[in-house]
Write a protein that holds these residues in place. Structure first.
Motif, PDB file in Angstrom:
ATOM      1  N   LEU A 134       0.770  -1.180   0.113  1.00 58.22           N
ATOM      2  CA  LEU A 134       0.079   0.200   0.027  1.00 58.22           C
ATOM      3  C   LEU A 134       0.998   1.368  -0.037  1.00 58.22           C
ATOM      4  O   LEU A 134       1.809   1.450   0.922  1.00 58.22           O
ATOM      5  CB  LEU A 134      -0.831   0.091   1.191  1.00 58.22           C
ATOM      6  N   PHE A 135       0.706   2.164  -1.125  1.00 59.43           N
ATOM      7  CA  PHE A 135       1.478   3.262  -1.128  1.00 59.43           C
ATOM      8  C   PHE A 135       0.872   4.555  -1.066  1.00 59.43           C
ATOM      9  O   PHE A 135      -0.670   4.547  -1.438  1.00 59.43           O
ATOM     10  CB  PHE A 135       2.110   3.336  -2.499  1.00 59.43           C
ATOM     11  N   PHE A 136       1.050   5.635  -0.505  1.00 58.07           N
ATOM     12  CA  PHE A 136       0.716   6.810  -0.343  1.00 58.07           C
ATOM     13  C   PHE A 136       1.387   7.878  -0.986  1.00 58.07           C
ATOM     14  O   PHE A 136       2.571   8.266  -0.679  1.00 58.07           O
ATOM     15  CB  PHE A 136       0.381   7.174   1.318  1.00 58.07           C
ATOM     16  N   PHE A 137       0.658   8.722  -1.749  1.00 51.03           N
ATOM     17  CA  PHE A 137       1.054   9.703  -2.465  1.00 51.03           C
ATOM     18  C   PHE A 137       0.380  11.141  -2.379  1.00 51.03           C
ATOM     19  O   PHE A 137      -0.973  11.223  -2.282  1.00 51.03           O
ATOM     20  CB  PHE A 137       1.175   9.522  -3.922  1.00 51.03           C
ATOM     21  N   VAL A 145      -1.005  14.937   4.815  1.00 56.42           N
ATOM     22  CA  VAL A 145      -2.183  13.878   4.803  1.00 56.42           C
ATOM     23  C   VAL A 145      -1.719  12.586   4.551  1.00 56.42           C
ATOM     24  O   VAL A 145      -2.230  11.643   5.275  1.00 56.42           O
ATOM     25  CB  VAL A 145      -3.604  14.239   4.084  1.00 56.42           C
ATOM     26  N   ALA A 146      -1.027  12.337   3.554  1.00 47.19           N
ATOM     27  CA  ALA A 146      -0.221  11.155   3.004  1.00 47.19           C
ATOM     28  C   ALA A 146       0.485  10.581   4.413  1.00 47.19           C
ATOM     29  O   ALA A 146       0.313   9.516   4.636  1.00 47.19           O
ATOM     30  CB  ALA A 146       0.378  11.200   1.872  1.00 47.19           C
ATOM     31  N   HIS A 162       5.616   5.192   1.934  1.00 48.22           N
ATOM     32  CA  HIS A 162       5.244   6.777   1.661  1.00 48.22           C
ATOM     33  C   HIS A 162       6.742   7.499   1.960  1.00 48.22           C
ATOM     34  O   HIS A 162       7.549   7.360   2.633  1.00 48.22           O
ATOM     35  CB  HIS A 162       4.399   7.419   2.608  1.00 48.22           C
ATOM     36  N   SER A 163       6.924   8.156   0.906  1.00 49.85           N
ATOM     37  CA  SER A 163       8.125   9.426   1.016  1.00 49.85           C
ATOM     38  C   SER A 163       7.752  10.709   0.708  1.00 49.85           C
ATOM     39  O   SER A 163       6.526  11.136  -0.059  1.00 49.85           O
ATOM     40  CB  SER A 163       9.102   8.981  -0.099  1.00 49.85           C
ATOM     41  N   ALA A 164       8.178  11.715   1.465  1.00 51.61           N
ATOM     42  CA  ALA A 164       8.012  13.157   1.336  1.00 51.61           C
ATOM     43  C   ALA A 164       8.548  13.681   0.037  1.00 51.61           C
ATOM     44  O   ALA A 164       8.206  14.763  -0.548  1.00 51.61           O
ATOM     45  CB  ALA A 164       8.259  13.817   2.426  1.00 51.61           C
ATOM     46  N   LEU A 251      -9.735   9.154   5.616  1.00 49.51           N
ATOM     47  CA  LEU A 251      -8.421   8.180   5.748  1.00 49.51           C
ATOM     48  C   LEU A 251      -8.452   7.394   7.290  1.00 49.51           C
ATOM     49  O   LEU A 251      -8.376   6.305   7.214  1.00 49.51           O
ATOM     50  CB  LEU A 251      -7.054   8.727   5.494  1.00 49.51           C
ATOM     51  N   ASP A 252      -8.962   8.019   8.319  1.00 47.65           N
ATOM     52  CA  ASP A 252      -8.902   7.492   9.536  1.00 47.65           C
ATOM     53  C   ASP A 252     -10.046   6.544   9.521  1.00 47.65           C
ATOM     54  O   ASP A 252     -10.218   5.255   9.915  1.00 47.65           O
ATOM     55  CB  ASP A 252      -9.468   8.729  10.559  1.00 47.65           C
TER      56      ASP A 252
END
Length: 283
Positions: A134-137, A145-146, A162-164, A251-252
């Motif tokens: 699972l990835f967040f962008f 938020v990500a 995830h990466s900033a 997302l919560d």
């Protein structure tokens, strides 16, 4: 639950033409008049052709003006009680300003909750559960938020990333597979960087979940599931800041749904994390 005309307009507003935005403003500012006037009278007031108003109602999802007017009549009392903007006044003291900010946030959350659909939440949760990774962008304010979502889902049994850094996000998108799920978060849904990331992920066959405030945005069109966050404007506080609260809540909600669906694995994962971080806390 039927989505109100006010919310339909807010989700599409920035994707409307200037003439359509003028119609939208008129509808929200004069709900009673719209409910009790003909399309010709309204078009005359706005200085537009009847067909322009007709096409506006079609864009909102109605069969035409009669269908739209019937919905307006059913929602007249709600529309009459609301204004488009809740502005800070020059004479407001600090407490009043703070209260208006809180009122705006509460309206944002209420509006967003009305737009939630059971089938979308079910589909999103299934996509997350069935994915290997699972990835967040997100970039800019959406990156916050990500990061928050990444922090939460680390407690799950799912491999989450995830990466900033935008360049690292590009590399992550490049190695996605059809077995992976990717979240893309953008208030406007028009962020060039986020759309680029989503296109790369799409080309690799990854499942895509989009969280945005604009249902007709380019990013939303790339999503397998699109979750809409409504924002409430007040002066000196952009929509993007308001929408962040709604996006965090979406997302919560998904986090709790996913953890509940995998209760035993989730409990074991949380227990491991609690044991690990307990050593870093003061006793």
């Amino acid at each position: 639950m039927t989505v109100s005309i006010r919310l339909q307009i807010k989700t599409l507003y920035k994707d409307l033409s200037l003439k359509e935005q003028a119609i939208a403003d008129y509808v929200l500012e004069n709900p009673s008049k719209v409910c009790h006037s003909s399309i010709s009278d309204l078009s005359s007031d706005l200085g537009i052709a009847d067909s322009t108003f007709f096409q506006f109602t079609k864009k909102l999802g109605y069969n035409g003006f009669k269908d739209f007017k019937m919905a307006m009549l059913m929602q007249e009392s709600e529309l009459a009680a609301l204004s488009i903007h809740e502005n800070i006044e020059k004479a407001d003291n600090e407490l009043t300003i703070a209260q208006k900010v809180f009122d705006s946030i509460m309206t944002t959350l209420t509006d967003t909750r009305k737009l939630l659909k059971e089938e979308d939440l079910q589909k999103a949760a299934a996509m997350i559960n069935e994915s290997n990774r699972l990835f967040f962008f997100g970039v800019g304010g959406s990156e916050i938020v990500a990061t928050d979502a990444y922090h939460k889902f680390l407690r799950s049994s799912i491999s989450v990333f995830h990466s900033a850094d935008f360049h690292i996000q590009l590399m992550e998108a490049a190695v996605l597979t059809p077995d992976d799920c990717a979240f893309f978060i953008s208030h406007t849904g028009k962020s060039r960087e986020t759309i680029e990331l989503a296109n790369v992920a799409k080309s690799n066959g990854a499942k895509i979940i989009v969280v945005t405030s604009h249902a007709a945005s380019p990013l939303a069109k790339l999503g397998d599931v699109v979750l809409i966050s409504i924002s409430q404007e007040i002066e000196f506080r952009s929509e993007a800041l308001s929408s962040r609260i709604a996006q965090l809540s979406i997302l919560d909600s998904l986090y709790v749904i996913v953890m509940f669906l995998n209760r035993e694995k989730a409990q074991r994962s949380i227990a491991k994390i609690r044991r690990s971080i307990s050593t870093a806390k003061e006793t």
